[in-house]
Design a protein around this motif. Sequence first.
Motif, PDB file in Angstrom:
ATOM      1  N   UNK A 112       0.966  -1.185   0.047  1.00 41.41           N
ATOM      2  CA  UNK A 112      -0.038   0.108   0.028  1.00 41.41           C
ATOM      3  C   UNK A 112       0.788   1.292   0.056  1.00 41.41           C
ATOM      4  N   UNK A 113       0.389   2.472  -0.171  1.00 39.74           N
ATOM      5  CA  UNK A 113       1.027   3.706  -0.266  1.00 39.74           C
ATOM      6  C   UNK A 113       1.328   4.317   0.957  1.00 39.74           C
ATOM      7  N   UNK A 114       2.409   5.119   0.916  1.00 40.31           N
ATOM      8  CA  UNK A 114       2.544   5.550   2.428  1.00 40.31           C
ATOM      9  C   UNK A 114       1.622   6.871   2.773  1.00 40.31           C
ATOM     10  N   UNK A 115       1.331   6.974   4.050  1.00 43.06           N
ATOM     11  CA  UNK A 115       0.378   7.624   4.626  1.00 43.06           C
ATOM     12  C   UNK A 115       0.743   8.772   5.348  1.00 43.06           C
ATOM     13  N   UNK A 116       0.125   9.999   4.965  1.00 43.88           N
ATOM     14  CA  UNK A 116       0.480  11.246   5.814  1.00 43.88           C
ATOM     15  C   UNK A 116      -0.360  11.333   7.229  1.00 43.88           C
ATOM     16  N   UNK A 117       0.411  11.170   8.144  1.00 46.14           N
ATOM     17  CA  UNK A 117      -0.294  11.721   9.424  1.00 46.14           C
ATOM     18  C   UNK A 117      -0.308  13.045   9.792  1.00 46.14           C
ATOM     19  N   UNK A 153      -1.610  14.672  12.389  1.00 51.17           N
ATOM     20  CA  UNK A 153      -1.611  15.001  13.847  1.00 51.17           C
ATOM     21  C   UNK A 153      -0.329  14.773  14.294  1.00 51.17           C
ATOM     22  N   UNK A 154       0.504  13.753  13.864  1.00 51.05           N
ATOM     23  CA  UNK A 154       1.865  13.533  14.395  1.00 51.05           C
ATOM     24  C   UNK A 154       3.007  14.220  13.536  1.00 51.05           C
ATOM     25  N   UNK A 155       2.634  14.749  12.598  1.00 50.96           N
ATOM     26  CA  UNK A 155       3.397  15.334  11.658  1.00 50.96           C
ATOM     27  C   UNK A 155       4.536  14.410  11.135  1.00 50.96           C
ATOM     28  N   UNK A 156       4.061  13.257  10.418  1.00 45.30           N
ATOM     29  CA  UNK A 156       4.985  12.424  10.056  1.00 45.30           C
ATOM     30  C   UNK A 156       4.302  11.823   8.885  1.00 45.30           C
ATOM     31  N   UNK A 157       5.258  11.106   7.833  1.00 48.87           N
ATOM     32  CA  UNK A 157       4.856   9.970   7.097  1.00 48.87           C
ATOM     33  C   UNK A 157       4.905   8.641   7.446  1.00 48.87           C
ATOM     34  N   UNK A 158       3.961   7.816   7.400  1.00 54.15           N
ATOM     35  CA  UNK A 158       3.773   6.399   7.620  1.00 54.15           C
ATOM     36  C   UNK A 158       4.217   5.606   6.539  1.00 54.15           C
ATOM     37  N   UNK A 159       5.170   4.577   6.661  1.00 52.34           N
ATOM     38  CA  UNK A 159       5.899   3.881   5.664  1.00 52.34           C
ATOM     39  C   UNK A 159       4.964   3.055   4.890  1.00 52.34           C
ATOM     40  N   UNK A 160       5.072   2.698   3.936  1.00 52.45           N
ATOM     41  CA  UNK A 160       4.110   1.684   2.830  1.00 52.45           C
ATOM     42  C   UNK A 160       4.027   0.538   3.767  1.00 52.45           C
ATOM     43  N   UNK A 161       2.671  -0.038   3.860  1.00 53.40           N
ATOM     44  CA  UNK A 161       2.646  -1.234   4.572  1.00 53.40           C
ATOM     45  C   UNK A 161       2.590  -2.365   3.379  1.00 53.40           C
ATOM     46  N   UNK A 162       2.594  -3.597   3.608  1.00 54.71           N
ATOM     47  CA  UNK A 162       2.557  -4.888   2.961  1.00 54.71           C
ATOM     48  C   UNK A 162       1.788  -5.727   3.684  1.00 54.71           C
ATOM     49  N   UNK A 163       0.738  -6.446   2.720  1.00 52.18           N
ATOM     50  CA  UNK A 163      -0.303  -7.429   2.939  1.00 52.18           C
ATOM     51  C   UNK A 163      -0.484  -8.472   2.194  1.00 52.18           C
ATOM     52  N   UNK A 164      -1.118  -9.315   2.243  1.00 47.54           N
ATOM     53  CA  UNK A 164      -1.227 -10.671   1.473  1.00 47.54           C
ATOM     54  C   UNK A 164      -2.690 -10.537   0.860  1.00 47.54           C
ATOM     55  N   UNK A 165      -2.718 -11.245  -0.279  1.00 49.03           N
ATOM     56  CA  UNK A 165      -3.756 -11.407  -1.394  1.00 49.03           C
ATOM     57  C   UNK A 165      -3.547 -12.763  -1.544  1.00 49.03           C
ATOM     58  N   UNK A 166      -4.862 -13.509  -2.047  1.00 48.09           N
ATOM     59  CA  UNK A 166      -4.892 -14.759  -2.730  1.00 48.09           C
ATOM     60  C   UNK A 166      -5.646 -14.694  -3.946  1.00 48.09           C
ATOM     61  N   UNK A 167      -5.243 -15.504  -5.044  1.00 41.26           N
ATOM     62  CA  UNK A 167      -5.917 -15.742  -6.177  1.00 41.26           C
ATOM     63  C   UNK A 167      -5.975 -17.230  -6.524  1.00 41.26           C
ATOM     64  N   UNK A 168      -7.174 -17.889  -6.594  1.00 40.46           N
ATOM     65  CA  UNK A 168      -7.297 -19.133  -6.630  1.00 40.46           C
ATOM     66  C   UNK A 168      -7.213 -19.910  -7.972  1.00 40.46           C
ATOM     67  N   UNK A 169      -6.836 -19.075  -8.995  1.00 39.29           N
ATOM     68  CA  UNK A 169      -6.877 -19.447 -10.436  1.00 39.29           C
ATOM     69  C   UNK A 169      -5.498 -20.150 -10.491  1.00 39.29           C
TER      70      UNK A 169
END
Length: 204
Positions: free
Chosen positions: A28-33, A35-51
């Motif tokens: 996912x893309x980085x997020x701008x916080x 309230x805390x004046x910071x950029x949150x680093x991109x996060x990684x997550x899993x997806x599944x495709x059954x084909x």
Amino acid sequence: MQDTLYEFLLLNKKLSLPGIGTISVCQSSAQHDFSDKQFIAPSFYFTIESRNDKPSKKLFDWLSSSLGITEWDAIRSINDFSFVLRQKLSERGEASWENVGMIRRDNNGDLKLEGQNILLQSEQPVVAEKVIRVKAEHIVLVGEKEKTSVEMEEYFAGSPAKKNYSWLIAIILTLLAVTFIGWYFSEKGFLTSSAGNQSVIKSN
């Protein structure tokens, strides 16, 4: 086996399991916080495709090298792992994979993965405070010429208009004249003769 396949998944971003499908690592893309004046680093997550559920030869070679087993044993280990997942899905309707997430079937029978975010130690938030530079000079393009921001500020500001004091001088002279006339008539009187020349010319 779960930990070993999890490591392969992180390194190669994809893992195909027979009868299950392909599990992928997405970002996912980085997020701008604000309230805390910071950029949150991109996060990684899993997806599944059954084909696509055909494991790659790269997976078998990697397992053989990592576990010190033959390619045949690697193929059998993958099939056994996939069989256990399919059996859990059939009996319970869901199968949990630690660090990856919960695999379930939806109403259409398709597999869905409720993945977990991957936390990486190197991906720390970045401070995002606004830097205000007072009187910072930079180049701007004006038509076809380059000028500094200071030059443009001076141009738009213009030189201050000089104050006109001629009216003040006129008022001062008028006051002096009125004062002089008042003094003159107070000394000579207000007769018409006092305004003329009082000297006597003698003739020989």
